[in-house]
Design a protein around this motif. Structure first.
Motif, mmCIF file in Angstrom:
data_model
loop_
_atom_site.group_PDB
_atom_site.id
_atom_site.type_symbol
_atom_site.label_atom_id
_atom_site.label_comp_id
_atom_site.label_asym_id
_atom_site.label_seq_id
_atom_site.Cartn_x
_atom_site.Cartn_y
_atom_site.Cartn_z
ATOM 1 N N ILE A 38 -17.289 1.295 1.229
ATOM 2 C CA ILE A 38 -17.545 1.725 -0.145
ATOM 3 C C ILE A 38 -17.672 3.244 -0.267
ATOM 4 C CG2 ILE A 38 -19.224 1.632 -2.035
ATOM 5 C CD1 ILE A 38 -17.464 -0.834 -1.773
ATOM 6 N N GLU A 39 -18.212 3.896 0.761
ATOM 7 C CA GLU A 39 -18.436 5.342 0.686
ATOM 8 C C GLU A 39 -17.170 6.154 0.954
ATOM 9 O OE1 GLU A 39 -19.156 4.010 4.915
ATOM 10 O OE2 GLU A 39 -19.666 3.294 2.893
ATOM 11 N N SER A 40 -16.039 5.501 1.173
ATOM 12 C CA SER A 40 -14.797 6.201 1.512
ATOM 13 C C SER A 40 -14.331 7.099 0.375
ATOM 14 C CB SER A 40 -13.696 5.187 1.830
ATOM 15 O OG SER A 40 -14.040 4.385 2.940
ATOM 16 N N ASP A 41 -13.779 8.259 0.745
ATOM 17 C CA ASP A 41 -13.187 9.127 -0.268
ATOM 18 C C ASP A 41 -11.692 8.816 -0.375
ATOM 19 O OD1 ASP A 41 -11.917 10.313 1.911
ATOM 20 O OD2 ASP A 41 -13.221 12.079 1.920
ATOM 21 N N LEU A 42 -11.010 9.540 -1.247
ATOM 22 C CA LEU A 42 -9.607 9.240 -1.522
ATOM 23 C C LEU A 42 -8.737 9.348 -0.272
ATOM 24 C CD1 LEU A 42 -7.360 8.583 -3.510
ATOM 25 C CD2 LEU A 42 -7.219 11.024 -4.060
ATOM 26 N N ILE A 43 -8.941 10.377 0.531
ATOM 27 C CA ILE A 43 -8.137 10.565 1.738
ATOM 28 C C ILE A 43 -8.338 9.398 2.701
ATOM 29 C CG2 ILE A 43 -7.677 12.047 3.721
ATOM 30 C CD1 ILE A 43 -6.798 13.198 1.047
ATOM 31 N N ASP A 44 -9.585 8.961 2.847
ATOM 32 C CA ASP A 44 -9.878 7.828 3.727
ATOM 33 C C ASP A 44 -9.187 6.562 3.233
ATOM 34 O OD1 ASP A 44 -11.487 9.369 5.359
ATOM 35 O OD2 ASP A 44 -13.325 8.878 4.255
ATOM 36 N N ILE A 45 -9.215 6.358 1.915
ATOM 37 C CA ILE A 45 -8.609 5.158 1.323
ATOM 38 C C ILE A 45 -7.103 5.165 1.541
ATOM 39 C CG2 ILE A 45 -8.153 3.961 -0.852
ATOM 40 C CD1 ILE A 45 -10.906 5.075 -1.792
ATOM 41 N N GLN A 46 -6.477 6.309 1.303
ATOM 42 C CA GLN A 46 -5.028 6.412 1.503
ATOM 43 C C GLN A 46 -4.655 6.152 2.959
ATOM 44 O OE1 GLN A 46 -4.607 10.413 -0.026
ATOM 45 N NE2 GLN A 46 -3.627 9.686 -1.913
ATOM 46 N N SER A 47 -5.404 6.740 3.872
ATOM 47 C CA SER A 47 -5.121 6.569 5.300
ATOM 48 C C SER A 47 -5.294 5.116 5.723
ATOM 49 C CB SER A 47 -6.042 7.467 6.138
ATOM 50 O OG SER A 47 -5.823 8.826 5.848
ATOM 51 N N PHE A 48 -6.363 4.494 5.234
ATOM 52 C CA PHE A 48 -6.630 3.095 5.581
ATOM 53 C C PHE A 48 -5.502 2.193 5.094
ATOM 54 C CE2 PHE A 48 -8.227 -1.133 4.776
ATOM 55 C CZ PHE A 48 -9.008 -1.412 5.883
ATOM 56 N N LEU A 49 -5.107 2.361 3.830
ATOM 57 C CA LEU A 49 -4.072 1.495 3.269
ATOM 58 C C LEU A 49 -2.718 1.733 3.923
ATOM 59 C CD1 LEU A 49 -4.990 1.536 -0.540
ATOM 60 C CD2 LEU A 49 -5.242 -0.362 1.073
ATOM 61 N N ARG A 50 -2.387 2.990 4.199
ATOM 62 C CA ARG A 50 -1.114 3.280 4.859
ATOM 63 C C ARG A 50 -1.038 2.576 6.210
ATOM 64 N NH1 ARG A 50 -0.976 8.868 2.678
ATOM 65 N NH2 ARG A 50 0.888 8.984 1.358
ATOM 66 N N HIS A 51 -2.068 2.746 7.002
ATOM 67 C CA HIS A 51 -2.076 2.153 8.340
ATOM 68 C C HIS A 51 -2.045 0.630 8.264
ATOM 69 C CE1 HIS A 51 -3.077 1.525 12.565
ATOM 70 N NE2 HIS A 51 -4.016 0.678 12.164
ATOM 71 N N THR A 52 -2.915 0.063 7.427
ATOM 72 C CA THR A 52 -3.040 -1.390 7.356
ATOM 73 C C THR A 52 -1.778 -2.049 6.805
ATOM 74 O OG1 THR A 52 -5.421 -1.156 6.987
ATOM 75 C CG2 THR A 52 -4.434 -3.287 6.465
ATOM 76 N N LEU A 53 -1.212 -1.475 5.741
ATOM 77 C CA LEU A 53 -0.040 -2.095 5.123
ATOM 78 C C LEU A 53 1.204 -1.967 5.992
ATOM 79 C CD1 LEU A 53 -0.533 -1.228 1.346
ATOM 80 C CD2 LEU A 53 -0.620 -3.469 2.426
ATOM 81 N N VAL A 54 1.347 -0.862 6.692
ATOM 82 C CA VAL A 54 2.488 -0.736 7.603
ATOM 83 C C VAL A 54 2.394 -1.800 8.694
ATOM 84 C CG1 VAL A 54 3.539 0.704 9.395
ATOM 85 C CG2 VAL A 54 2.995 1.687 7.162
ATOM 86 N N GLU A 55 1.205 -1.990 9.242
ATOM 87 C CA GLU A 55 1.013 -3.025 10.261
ATOM 88 C C GLU A 55 1.271 -4.416 9.683
ATOM 89 O OE1 GLU A 55 0.375 -2.778 13.523
ATOM 90 O OE2 GLU A 55 0.624 -0.610 13.308
ATOM 91 N N THR A 56 0.797 -4.645 8.464
ATOM 92 C CA THR A 56 0.994 -5.945 7.814
ATOM 93 C C THR A 56 2.477 -6.224 7.579
ATOM 94 O OG1 THR A 56 -1.160 -5.877 6.715
ATOM 95 C CG2 THR A 56 0.513 -7.304 5.744
ATOM 96 N N LEU A 57 3.201 -5.217 7.106
ATOM 97 C CA LEU A 57 4.627 -5.397 6.844
ATOM 98 C C LEU A 57 5.399 -5.650 8.134
ATOM 99 C CD1 LEU A 57 5.216 -2.725 4.065
ATOM 100 C CD2 LEU A 57 5.297 -5.207 3.821
ATOM 101 N N LEU A 58 5.044 -4.961 9.197
ATOM 102 C CA LEU A 58 5.698 -5.208 10.485
ATOM 103 C C LEU A 58 5.496 -6.657 10.919
ATOM 104 C CD1 LEU A 58 4.891 -1.941 12.485
ATOM 105 C CD2 LEU A 58 7.167 -2.767 11.830
ATOM 106 N N GLU A 59 4.291 -7.169 10.721
ATOM 107 C CA GLU A 59 4.007 -8.566 11.065
ATOM 108 C C GLU A 59 4.805 -9.518 10.174
ATOM 109 O OE1 GLU A 59 -0.187 -9.076 10.760
ATOM 110 O OE2 GLU A 59 -0.645 -7.760 12.463
ATOM 111 N N GLN A 60 4.892 -9.192 8.888
ATOM 112 C CA GLN A 60 5.675 -10.028 7.974
ATOM 113 C C GLN A 60 7.143 -10.055 8.386
ATOM 114 O OE1 GLN A 60 5.110 -8.680 3.940
ATOM 115 N NE2 GLN A 60 3.124 -9.693 3.716
ATOM 116 N N PHE A 61 7.671 -8.903 8.745
ATOM 117 C CA PHE A 61 9.084 -8.823 9.120
ATOM 118 C C PHE A 61 9.372 -9.650 10.371
ATOM 119 C CE2 PHE A 61 9.312 -4.308 7.115
ATOM 120 C CZ PHE A 61 9.212 -4.879 5.862
#
Length: 252
Positions: free
Chosen positions: A78-101
């Motif tokens: 919850i305490e994450s700032d914008l940069i943290d949120i962007q970094s988290f989503l970029r990393h997580t979604l790229v990993e998720t998409l690789l798994e989906q593929f």
């Protein structure tokens, strides 16, 4: 909540810049708002809202993913700032998409050009590979009779089908390259031989060959894995758009 209230929420979350909202009110408020919207809308609507959120966060390269991003939003501290949120989503979604593929997941609405020069660029080779495979394994059915057309002197002048729109395009719409070509040509779920030829010409220019087979009844092509929400969205987009009239309205 009334239908008007739901429409207002959808309109607001679709138009706001998510990054600005987070910076002004904090991630906690934004997450609470997103959760409320999620409970009020269908999976199909939420999928598109999720893309709006990603774009608002400056993550346009991940828009079009077949994934409920609320799962990841809820895992961000919850305490994450914008940069943290962007970094988290970029990393997580790229990993998720690789798994989906790896499981044959769809790439149909992902935009490769937006991935260039971003961490998501690592996905591009796999996306291209999957998209080519889709076309190679998809057979477009021609369900009807092939008829030879003659002129008054009984010279063969062409070919047609009965019924005229015998080319079934549902499965082609479910592929990434098929979706792009059919959208460009403003075709629907059926077309005639002229429409088929236009599709084939564009596919050939893209370095691919479309397989068409004359059959008596429809059959199931292998498809990329996708959610029901994504399939529903693609089917809606497959409906042909009305052509704009070139004639200007007469002025009194």
């Amino acid at each position: 909540m009334t239908e008007t209230g739901i429409d207002a929420i959808i309109d607001k979350i679709s138009k706001i810049k998510s990054a600005g909202v987070i910076e002004r009110y904090g991630f906690h408020e934004f997450l609470a708002f997103a959760k409320e919207v999620r409970t009020k809308v269908s999976d199909e609507v939420w999928l598109e809202v999720g893309w709006d959120i990603l774009e608002g966060l400056g993550l346009e390269e991940l828009s079009g993913c077949d994934y409920d991003i609320l799962q990841d939003l809820e895992n961000i501290p919850i305490e994450s700032d914008l940069i943290d949120i962007q970094s988290f989503l970029r990393h997580t979604l790229v990993e998720t998409l690789l798994e989906q593929f790896e499981s044959g997941g769809t790439t149909v609405l992902l935009d490769i050009e937006k991935m260039l020069n971003t961490p998501a660029a690592v996905l591009i080779p796999r996306i291209i590979e999957l998209r080519k495979k889709e076309i190679e394994t998809t057979v477009v059915p021609l369900i009807g009779k092939m008829l030879t057309v003659y002129d008054v002197f009984m010279n063969e002048v062409g070919t047609t089908t009965y019924p005229v729109e015998s080319i079934h395009l549902e499965d082609l719409w479910m592929t990434a390259y098929g979706f792009q070509v059919l959208s460009l040509l403003n075709l629907g779920l059926r077309t005639d031989l002229d429409g088929l030829r236009k599709i084939e010409i564009i596919m050939e220019r893209m370095g691919m060959k479309l397989t068409v087979r004359n059959v008596q009844e429809s059959f199931n092509n292998p498809r990329s894995n996708m959610s029901d929400a994504m399939q529903s969205l693609l089917m809606k987009r497959a409906l042909p758009k009305p052509m704009k009239s070139k004639n200007k309205k007469s002025q009194n």
